[in-house]
Scaffold this active site. Structure first.
Site, short mmCIF file in Angstrom:
data_model
loop_
_atom_site.label_atom_id
_atom_site.label_comp_id
_atom_site.label_asym_id
_atom_site.label_seq_id
_atom_site.Cartn_x
_atom_site.Cartn_y
_atom_site.Cartn_z
N HIS A 275 -40.92 -73.24 -67.07
CA HIS A 275 -42.09 -72.87 -66.27
C HIS A 275 -42.98 -71.88 -67.03
CE1 HIS A 275 -40.52 -68.86 -65.02
NE2 HIS A 275 -39.34 -69.45 -64.96
N ASP B 249 -45.37 -69.86 -65.48
CA ASP B 249 -45.76 -68.69 -64.70
C ASP B 249 -44.75 -67.57 -64.87
OD1 ASP B 249 -43.99 -70.50 -63.28
OD2 ASP B 249 -44.13 -69.13 -61.58
N ASP C 216 -38.02 -64.49 -69.28
CA ASP C 216 -38.17 -65.50 -68.20
C ASP C 216 -39.62 -65.93 -68.10
OD1 ASP C 216 -37.82 -67.08 -66.00
OD2 ASP C 216 -37.56 -65.44 -64.59
N GLU D 74 -43.05 -71.76 -60.57
CA GLU D 74 -41.61 -71.74 -60.29
C GLU D 74 -41.22 -70.46 -59.57
OE1 GLU D 74 -37.33 -70.97 -60.91
OE2 GLU D 74 -38.99 -69.74 -61.60
N GLU D 75 -41.90 -69.36 -59.90
CA GLU D 75 -41.51 -68.07 -59.33
C GLU D 75 -41.99 -67.88 -57.89
OE1 GLU D 75 -39.45 -66.41 -60.82
OE2 GLU D 75 -39.72 -66.46 -62.99
ZN LIG Z 1 -37.44 -68.46 -64.73
#
Ligand SMILES: [Zn+2]
Length: 466
Positions: A105, A107, A137, A171-172
């Site tokens: 991802h 974002d 991340d 995704e977040e």
């Molecule tokens: Zn992640």
């Protein structure tokens, strides 16, 4: 792009495209490292937080890199989804079998300059770490995936399956772009997700302990429990009818309830391996439960540890509370949010029914909150995937054990598992527990992991799709 790398790149491109040989010299990780770092620097500088409109900018930047690196424009697509976007790049294979999906991802979680020691949106290398929002991340893994595909193109690698890179853009938060990707790309052999799994470094010895392939994740669900009462003047209390009192009794009953112990191939293998590296009663309980999942004493020891109770049970916990409307009035309503992490294979409706019977108050309403929970079955342990991951890990750390694992969720994989695509979290990085502060302040990744990730993904993809 730094000058030496640019020269190398030009030379490679000339060999590939001008001599007609079709293949180029393999680029080493050391050779592609500077360009990857440049890409990471740019990726982190873009504020791909919710609502900032920068995910499509990052998607365009990565799409341009892929096209400059040899992908046909028709094989690279940006899919706008509301304020965000997804990026898809197809690396065409020789046709055998369904595609292999590569997931990540673009974002990141919000970050405020005033809260951080350094600017969260500037990549800084210090003390052996790469600092910046998304360093762990997961912008590092995103640029490594993009760079690896470009590197394979330049090497003339012909995968047996199409490799399809799927980068989501929210995704977040709401995962709308993930749902769109899963809707379009669910006819696949399997999915490799760089956003889960990975290696663990022992914080005391600094040595690698084990590598976990995330093959299952728990289902996330929120339930709102509401009690109501007639209200009235607080000088005339009726404790039996008071919504706050009744809600607190309901909360007490939930706090005292434990869902039954459960296990599957993945959690047993994971506890067996963790048990071998864990001392004392906890380690003994892990080994015992892995061998005898019906052992109540072992289950009780694991359940007493907040880090492990979720590995053997569905867990539900009160997270938010609301009630009453005035200091001097009897409450008309009181409600609590119960957040549940549901063991794979247990229906969400079954957990709701259990809560209703545990509360044991017919006047309580129990509502499943949106978005609708997405059940994600555990993915079968494929030998080809486990072997290839093992090979990639052992190139770096020959003695590290590779084991499957279940995470508390939720990653993009849940929508693909739900759509029938076996999905494996295989982040390349080795980190100490709680060292990266993903989602938190001063997020960081050991700087060593950038080159290690380039090695890992190159090995993994050439082995799995050869
Ligand atoms: Zn992640």
């Amino acid at each position: 792009m730094t000058a030496p790398y640019a020269l190398f790149w030009a030379a490679t491109a000339a060999l590939t495209f001008c001599t007609g040989l079709g293949t180029a010299q393999a680029a080493t990780t050391a050779e592609v490292l500077p360009a990857t770092r440049d890409m990471l620097h740019h990726a982190i500088s873009l504020h791909t937080v919710e609502g900032a409109g920068q995910v499509p900018v990052l998607a365009k930047y990565l799409a341009d890199k892929l096209e400059a690196g040899g992908f046909a424009a028709a094989d690279v697509e940006i899919i706008p989804v509301g304020q965000t976007a997804a990026l898809v790049a197809r690396y065409r294979g020789t046709g055998a079998g369904k595609p292999i999906l590569l997931s990540g991802h673009m974002d990141v979680v919000a970050a405020e300059r005033k809260d951080w020691t350094r600017d969260p949106f500037t990549l800084v290398e210090e003390n052996g770490y790469l600092y910046g929002r998304g360093s762990a991340d997961m912008k590092t893994a995103v640029v490594v995936l993009v760079q690896t595909l470009i590197r394979l193109k330049h090497e003339g690698f012909k995968p047996s399956h199409d490799l399809i890179l799927l980068l989501s853009g929210d995704e977040e938060t709401t995962m709308a772009s993930t749902r769109e990707l899963a809707r379009r790309y669910h006819d696949a052999e399997f999915l490799l997700n760089a956003d889960a799994g990975g290696g663990t470094i022992d914080p005391t010895s600094g040595k690698p302990v084990l590598y976990q392939v995330q093959a299952a994740e728990k289902t996330y669900a929120d339930f709102q429990i509401t009690l109501t009462s007639a209200g009235g003047h607080s000088s005339e209390p009726d404790p039996d009818k008071n919504a706050i009192y009744r809600l607190s009794r309901a909360i007490d009953r939930i706090a005292g309830y434990q869902f039954p112990a459960l296990s599957n191939d993945i959690t047993r293998a994971s506890l067996r391996a963790l048990g071998a590296h864990t001392a004392g009663d906890l380690g003994a309980a892990m080994r015992q439960f892995a061998a005898h999942p019906d052992d109540a004493k072992a289950a009780a020891t694991l359940s007493a540890d907040p880090a492990y109770v979720g590995q053997i049970r569905t867990t539900c916990v009160a997270t938010m509370l609301n009630g009453g409307h005035a200091l001097n009035a009897l409450p008309q309503s009181a409600s609590v949010n119960i957040n549940c992490r549901i063991f794979p294979g247990t229906p969400v409706s079954e957990v709701r029914d259990t809560l209703v019977s545990v509360i044991n108050d017919p006047s309580a309403t129990v509502t499943t909150l949106p978005p609708p929970p997405v059940a994600s079955p555990a993915s079968p342990l494929r030998k080809d995937v486990m072997d290839a991951v093992g090979h990639a890990v052992h190139q770096r750390f020959p003695d590290v054990e590779v084991v499957p694992g279940m995470s508390a969720g939720a990653t993009d994989s849940m929508y693909f598992r739900n759509a029938g695509v076996p999905s494996y979290g295989v982040d390349a990085a080795f980190t100490k527990p709680d060292d990266t502060f993903a989602h938190g302040l001063n997020e960081k990744l050991p700087a060593s992991e950038l080159a290690a990730s380039l090695d890992f993904w190159h090995t993994l993809l050439t082995r799995l799709a050869k």
